[in-house]
Write an enzyme that holds these catalytic residues in place. Structure first.
Site, PDB file in Angstrom:
ATOM      1  N   GLN A 238       1.448  -1.457  -0.089  1.00  0.00           N
ATOM      2  CA  GLN A 238      -0.259   0.353   0.194  1.00  0.00           C
ATOM      3  C   GLN A 238       1.108   1.291   0.092  1.00  0.00           C
ATOM      4  O   GLN A 238       0.398   2.243  -0.143  1.00  0.00           O
ATOM      5  CB  GLN A 238      -0.598  -0.204   0.861  1.00  0.00           C
ATOM      6  CG  GLN A 238      -1.874   0.879   1.217  1.00  0.00           C
ATOM      7  CD  GLN A 238      -3.146   0.859   1.718  1.00  0.00           C
ATOM      8  OE1 GLN A 238      -4.440   0.512   1.901  1.00  0.00           O
ATOM      9  NE2 GLN A 238      -2.981   0.576   3.562  1.00  0.00           N
ATOM     10  N   ILE A 241       1.555   2.178  -3.175  1.00  0.00           N
ATOM     11  CA  ILE A 241       0.772   3.473  -4.375  1.00  0.00           C
ATOM     12  C   ILE A 241       0.775   4.526  -3.846  1.00  0.00           C
ATOM     13  O   ILE A 241       1.594   5.780  -4.168  1.00  0.00           O
ATOM     14  CB  ILE A 241      -0.135   2.250  -4.275  1.00  0.00           C
ATOM     15  CG1 ILE A 241      -0.820   1.629  -4.950  1.00  0.00           C
ATOM     16  CG2 ILE A 241      -1.636   3.309  -5.022  1.00  0.00           C
ATOM     17  CD1 ILE A 241       0.167   1.414  -6.721  1.00  0.00           C
ATOM     18  N   GLU A 242       0.951   4.579  -2.230  1.00  0.00           N
ATOM     19  CA  GLU A 242       0.892   6.012  -1.495  1.00  0.00           C
ATOM     20  C   GLU A 242       2.737   6.775  -2.314  1.00  0.00           C
ATOM     21  O   GLU A 242       2.378   7.709  -2.042  1.00  0.00           O
ATOM     22  CB  GLU A 242       0.866   5.460   0.162  1.00  0.00           C
ATOM     23  CG  GLU A 242       1.454   7.553   0.922  1.00  0.00           C
ATOM     24  CD  GLU A 242       1.359   6.732   2.111  1.00  0.00           C
ATOM     25  OE1 GLU A 242       0.948   5.917   2.493  1.00  0.00           O
ATOM     26  OE2 GLU A 242       1.663   7.750   2.587  1.00  0.00           O
ATOM     27  N   ARG A 243       3.170   6.111  -2.762  1.00  0.00           N
ATOM     28  CA  ARG A 243       4.842   6.888  -2.117  1.00  0.00           C
ATOM     29  C   ARG A 243       4.406   7.413  -4.311  1.00  0.00           C
ATOM     30  O   ARG A 243       4.657   8.969  -4.320  1.00  0.00           O
ATOM     31  CB  ARG A 243       5.514   6.325  -2.741  1.00  0.00           C
ATOM     32  CG  ARG A 243       6.169   5.478  -1.170  1.00  0.00           C
ATOM     33  CD  ARG A 243       7.405   5.125  -0.366  1.00  0.00           C
ATOM     34  NE  ARG A 243       6.867   4.728   0.247  1.00  0.00           N
ATOM     35  CZ  ARG A 243       7.479   3.693   1.479  1.00  0.00           C
ATOM     36  NH1 ARG A 243       8.364   2.488   1.274  1.00  0.00           N
ATOM     37  NH2 ARG A 243       7.837   3.674   2.632  1.00  0.00           N
ATOM     38  N   ALA A 246       2.595  10.857  -4.534  1.00  0.00           N
ATOM     39  CA  ALA A 246       3.145  11.485  -3.697  1.00  0.00           C
ATOM     40  C   ALA A 246       4.099  12.115  -4.949  1.00  0.00           C
ATOM     41  O   ALA A 246       4.039  13.229  -4.835  1.00  0.00           O
ATOM     42  CB  ALA A 246       4.455  11.746  -2.616  1.00  0.00           C
TER      43      ALA A 246
END
Ligand SMILES: Cc1cc2nc3c(=O)[nH]c(=O)nc-3n(C[C@H](O)[C@H](O)[C@H](O)COP(=O)(O)OP(=O)(O)OC[C@H]3O[C@@H](n4cnc5c(N)ncnc54)[C@H](O)[C@@H]3O)c2cc1C
Length: 381
Positions: A238, A241-243, A246
């Site tokens: 997860q 995907i968060e990175r 950003a």
């Protein structure tokens, strides 16, 4: 990767959403230290922004990740990073694990209302004693019959005061380190849950950030996302995907900042001529523009690899590291070329400088990205 007319039309609709539904309220929401997520999210959902890649069965758009990339770039162009970040949490940080590993029942109960913008989600990993070293987290979920009983605390949680449910990472066995953790959906209406503190921040001020407390919070074991004991591994996926969120949004925010600064130097006169006639100033902005385009080429390549089903850990870490550092440099340079006006709160540059600083800290600090990359290079990091 080539983007199509469909991407261009979608980009235009997201830009219009940002300009009509977010930017006009930016100052008021920044002053308030919060934005009304329950009012804005249903509007974002109507455009499909909260569930672009999700299964239509749960209200998603069934689009591919390239549309998520376009959406994140456009959200990054907003006057205010806090709202974009909150939407990113809802779409790319708190819900991907649930969509990938959750049961049908969990998805109907929590994913569908989140995609519709009726419920606000948060991702709860960081704790007061540990952020970068996720393997050290201490919040515990102890099994009692068919329930988990959760005790501990989380901090710096985005959407923390407004969330209806959390994707919580907690320890569910006595195995140490990265073993024995699970991802659990925790409704914030559960007895024993409380917002311990709303946190005041340097930037992203309109995004509510909170410290959360869990005092024997009881939730069904059926709220576990995926496999019990595999929470760390699922969260690492997860995070990837968060990175990318950003990095995509930094591409948008840097591009807009450079566009605005190019306009400013064309108009501002120094020593009797436009600032844009100073070669140092134009070269500096041009070089930064070139680096933003390099970053976009990289993020598009990572997006393409993701669509092909490849492991993008390396590409996402490079993207996040580069984006965080580049955004700081762009923000600093834009403020510099605006002179004293750049330092004034009335100019966009001040907020941009504050907002941009988070990119190198949140979602894995630069040094954590370097640690991941050094390990992949076979170094003993
Ligand atoms: C505005 C904001 C919103 C956030 N939202 C969320 C959220 O929604 N959910 C959530 O779970 N968390 C959230 N976070 C937490 C964020 O992900 C953490 O702050 C981040 O991972 C760093 O952890 P830490 O703050 O504990 O810093 P620490 O782990 O204490 O690290 C401090 C510093 O040490 C350095 N460092 C760390 N590791 C290494 C290393 N291996 N080698 C060398 N140097 C190192 C880095 O410079 C780092 O910044 C948010 C944070 C902020 C500020």
């Amino acid at each position: 990767m080539r983007l199509t007319d469909e991407h261009a039309a979608f980009r235009a609709s997201v830009r219009s959403f940002v300009e009509s539904e977010i930017d006009p309220h930016a100052d008021a929401w920044e002053d308030a230290g919060i934005f009304p997520a329950h009012e804005l999210f249903p509007k974002a959902a109507r455009l499909g922004l909260l569930g672009l890649e999700r299964d239509p069965q749960y209200g998603g758009e069934g689009a591919d990740h390239s549309f998520q990339m376009v959406a994140a770039e456009e959200l990054g162009r907003s006057d205010v990073a806090g709202v974009a970040m909150a939407i990113g949490v809802q779409s790319m940080m708190a819900t991907p694990s649930l969509a990938a590993h959750g049961t049908d029942e969990l998805k109907r109960t929590y994913l569908a209302p989140a995609l519709a913008g009726q419920q606000v989600a948060a991702i709860a990993v960081t704790e007061p004693d540990t952020g970068s070293d996720v393997a050290q987290l201490r919040t515990r979920a102890v099994r009692d019959g068919e329930d988990w009983v959760i005790t501990g605390s989380k901090t710096f949680i985005t959407n923390g005061t407004q969330a209806d449910w959390l994707c919580l990472l907690a320890r569910t066995s006595d195995e140490g380190g990265y073993r024995g953790m699970s991802q659990i959906i925790v409704p914030t209406a559960s007895p024993g849950f409380s917002v311990a503190k709303r946190l005041d921040k340097l930037g992203n001020r309109c995004s509510d950030t909170a410290e959360l407390s869990f005092d024997e919070v009881r939730v069904p074991v059926a709220n576990t996302i995926g496999e019990t004991g595999r929470g760390f591994q699922q969260q690492m996926q997860q995070f990837v995907i968060e990175r990318m969120y950003a990095a995509y949004s930094a591409v948008g925010s840097c591009e807009r900042a450079l566009e605005r600064t190019r306009r400013y130097i064309a108009e501002r006169e120094v020593f009797g001529r436009p600032l844009a006639t100073k070669q140092y100033v134009t070269f500096r902005l041009t070089e930064l523009q070139a680096r933003v385009e390099m970053l976009r080429n990289h993020t598009m390549a990572v997006c393409e690899a993701y669509l092909a089903g490849e492991d993008i850990t390396r590409g996402a870490s490079i993207a996040k590291l580069t984006a965080g550092r580049l955004a700081r440099e762009v923000a600093d340079t834009c403020i510099q070329f605006h002179g004293g006006m750049g330092y004034m709160e009335e100019t966009w540059t001040a907020r941009f400088l504050r907002d941009s600083r988070l990119g190198s800290i949140g979602g894995g600090a630069d040094e954590v990205m370097l640690q991941v990359l050094a390990r992949l290079d076979g170094l003993p990091a």
